[in-house]
Design a protein around this motif. Structure first.
Motif, PDB file in Angstrom:
ATOM      1  N   ASP A 220       0.881  -1.001  -0.082  1.00  0.00           N
ATOM      2  CA  ASP A 220       0.064  -0.001   0.308  1.00  0.00           C
ATOM      3  C   ASP A 220       0.847   1.360  -0.063  1.00  0.00           C
ATOM      4  O   ASP A 220       2.041   1.174   0.164  1.00  0.00           O
ATOM      5  N   GLU A 221       0.217   2.511  -0.330  1.00  0.00           N
ATOM      6  CA  GLU A 221       0.927   3.604  -0.272  1.00  0.00           C
ATOM      7  C   GLU A 221       1.406   4.094   1.136  1.00  0.00           C
ATOM      8  O   GLU A 221       0.528   4.245   1.809  1.00  0.00           O
ATOM      9  N   PRO A 222       2.777   4.325   1.441  1.00  0.00           N
ATOM     10  CA  PRO A 222       3.187   4.636   2.835  1.00  0.00           C
ATOM     11  C   PRO A 222       2.568   6.167   3.072  1.00  0.00           C
ATOM     12  O   PRO A 222       2.327   6.926   2.029  1.00  0.00           O
ATOM     13  N   PRO A 223       2.218   6.588   4.275  1.00  0.00           N
ATOM     14  CA  PRO A 223       1.904   7.894   4.711  1.00  0.00           C
ATOM     15  C   PRO A 223       2.961   8.664   4.425  1.00  0.00           C
ATOM     16  O   PRO A 223       4.064   8.651   4.254  1.00  0.00           O
ATOM     17  N   ALA A 224       2.595  10.169   4.451  1.00  0.00           N
ATOM     18  CA  ALA A 224       3.427  11.206   3.760  1.00  0.00           C
ATOM     19  C   ALA A 224       4.594  11.172   4.704  1.00  0.00           C
ATOM     20  O   ALA A 224       5.790  11.502   4.383  1.00  0.00           O
ATOM     21  N   ARG A 228      10.938   6.100   5.949  1.00  0.00           N
ATOM     22  CA  ARG A 228      11.708   4.936   6.013  1.00  0.00           C
ATOM     23  C   ARG A 228      11.204   3.857   4.880  1.00  0.00           C
ATOM     24  O   ARG A 228      11.766   3.278   3.812  1.00  0.00           O
ATOM     25  N   SER A 229       9.586   3.796   4.886  1.00  0.00           N
ATOM     26  CA  SER A 229       8.999   2.887   4.000  1.00  0.00           C
ATOM     27  C   SER A 229       9.208   3.383   2.412  1.00  0.00           C
ATOM     28  O   SER A 229       9.412   2.386   1.615  1.00  0.00           O
ATOM     29  N   ALA A 230       9.212   4.532   2.148  1.00  0.00           N
ATOM     30  CA  ALA A 230       9.348   5.224   0.712  1.00  0.00           C
ATOM     31  C   ALA A 230      10.756   4.849   0.413  1.00  0.00           C
ATOM     32  O   ALA A 230      11.009   4.331  -0.892  1.00  0.00           O
ATOM     33  N   MET A 231      11.734   5.012   1.238  1.00  0.00           N
ATOM     34  CA  MET A 231      13.251   4.635   0.605  1.00  0.00           C
ATOM     35  C   MET A 231      13.474   3.145   0.645  1.00  0.00           C
ATOM     36  O   MET A 231      14.244   2.827  -0.344  1.00  0.00           O
ATOM     37  N   GLU A 232      12.742   2.406   1.196  1.00  0.00           N
ATOM     38  CA  GLU A 232      12.667   0.839   1.149  1.00  0.00           C
ATOM     39  C   GLU A 232      12.163   0.407  -0.151  1.00  0.00           C
ATOM     40  O   GLU A 232      12.776  -0.370  -0.945  1.00  0.00           O
ATOM     41  N   LEU A 233      11.080   1.076  -0.503  1.00  0.00           N
ATOM     42  CA  LEU A 233      10.283   0.853  -1.798  1.00  0.00           C
ATOM     43  C   LEU A 233      11.521   1.307  -3.141  1.00  0.00           C
ATOM     44  O   LEU A 233      11.434   0.435  -3.887  1.00  0.00           O
ATOM     45  N   GLN A 234      12.049   2.179  -2.955  1.00  0.00           N
ATOM     46  CA  GLN A 234      12.861   2.581  -3.818  1.00  0.00           C
ATOM     47  C   GLN A 234      14.075   1.605  -3.935  1.00  0.00           C
ATOM     48  O   GLN A 234      14.432   1.404  -4.931  1.00  0.00           O
ATOM     49  N   ALA A 235      14.379   1.457  -2.764  1.00  0.00           N
ATOM     50  CA  ALA A 235      15.677   0.277  -2.799  1.00  0.00           C
ATOM     51  C   ALA A 235      15.331  -1.014  -3.586  1.00  0.00           C
ATOM     52  O   ALA A 235      16.138  -1.703  -4.267  1.00  0.00           O
TER      53      ALA A 235
END
Length: 320
Positions: A220-224, A228-235
């Protein structure tokens, strides 16, 4: 409660201490500042890099809306007449409920909850592994479960876990569960991981699926504020994992919170509850050329990308 169970939901905390979730959320934020626990969406877990496994009652109340959205999208990946394996977990249980209407489907599982969800599906054949029952997650584990999977070959596996990082891949806190999950994955041509954003960046003791074996992540889409979640998705995207992000329309997210979604094959609700965004790979792997997940990217649903920092991160991933 966190020390005893490994995780707890805000809803359960509010019930126990007989106060509002707003008050509990404020106090949890203060406890996190003191290093006593780590906040997660809808709850809290033990602090530190390696987290303990919480029981089924606690996990079933964490990120319920996110798990529902993830299950909706994952069910769309399954085709008529397929043979798949589905591992244990609360998210895979939600997936199983949506698979009951896929004709000609064969589902191999070690989860009693998955089997129960499909028990009355007339057009779905359920094959259960052997093994010893692990009561905390209603799954069959041990050598009996692993041996029953030897020689099995299916199109894909749908698995979940306690944590997911780009460095180690999917992991869990129990050794017996990890061994069975590895056997499930070895039987499949492609591996689809179902993990809500609270699992991203969390590392647990036993690796189940290394990153290079994960074909697709449905999340699901991480909160704003969740960098950490956004960086993990990128990695994960950088390492070749195809990422599908589920998001709810604003009017759906502000609803009563029942978590209900349209079943597979039904017409979309007017409010547009189901939305899918695929993140293109920087360099797509070709481990399974011509496979159903690799033949073509999924179509975007045309939903707005969101607002603020969250929109920027997701948009960056999509441009990759």
């Amino acid at each position: 409660m966190v020390r005893a169970n490994g995780a707890v939901s805000l809803r359960e905390l509010a019930r126990v201490v007989q106060t509002s979730e707003v008050t509990v959320r404020r106090d949890v934020r203060a406890l996190e500042a003191e290093g006593l626990l780590d906040r997660r969406h809808g709850g809290a877990v033990l602090p530190g890099g390696f987290t303990r496994e919480s029981g089924f009652p606690q996990k079933s109340h964490l990120a319920t809306a996110e798990k529902t959205a993830i299950a909706d999208l994952a069910a769309g990946l399954v085709e008529e007449g397929e043979a798949i394996v589905v591992g244990a977990g609360t998210t895979t249980q939600e997936l199983a409920r949506r698979l009951a209407r896929v004709p000609g489907l064969t589902v191999v599982t070690n989860s009693l909850l998955v089997a129960q969800a499909l028990a009355h599906a007339n057009r779905v054949e359920v094959v259960m592994t052997g093994g010893t029952l692990r009561g905390s997650n209603y799954a069959l584990v041990g050598s009996g479960a692993e041996q029953s999977l030897h020689g099995l070959r299916v199109s894909r596996a749908f698995v979940s876990g306690a944590g997911l990082t780009a460095e180690r891949g999917l992991s869990t806190s129990n050794m017996l569960s990890a061994s069975v999950d590895r056997a499930l994955v070895q039987a499949a041509g492609e591996v689809v991981v179902l993990a809500d954003h609270t699992k991203l960046g969390t590392d647990t003791m036993f690796q189940t699926v290394p990153t290079d074996l994960i074909t697709r992540l449905v999340t699901d889409e991480p909160p704003a504020h969740d960098d950490r979640s956004a960086m993990e998705l990128q990695a994960l995207a950088d390492q070749g994992v195809q990422i599908t992000v589920a998001a709810s329309a604003p009017e759906a997210s502000g609803a009563s919170g029942s978590g209900r979604r349209a079943s597979p094959g039904a017409e979309p609700a007017p409010s547009g509850r189901q939305h899918r965004r695929d993140v293109p790979l920087p360099g797509q792997r070709a481990r399974h050329p011509g496979g159903p997940l690799r033949s073509a990217p999924l179509a975007a649903a045309g939903v707005d990308a969101g607002a603020g920092e969250r929109a920027g991160r997701v948009a960056d991933l999509r441009r990759r």
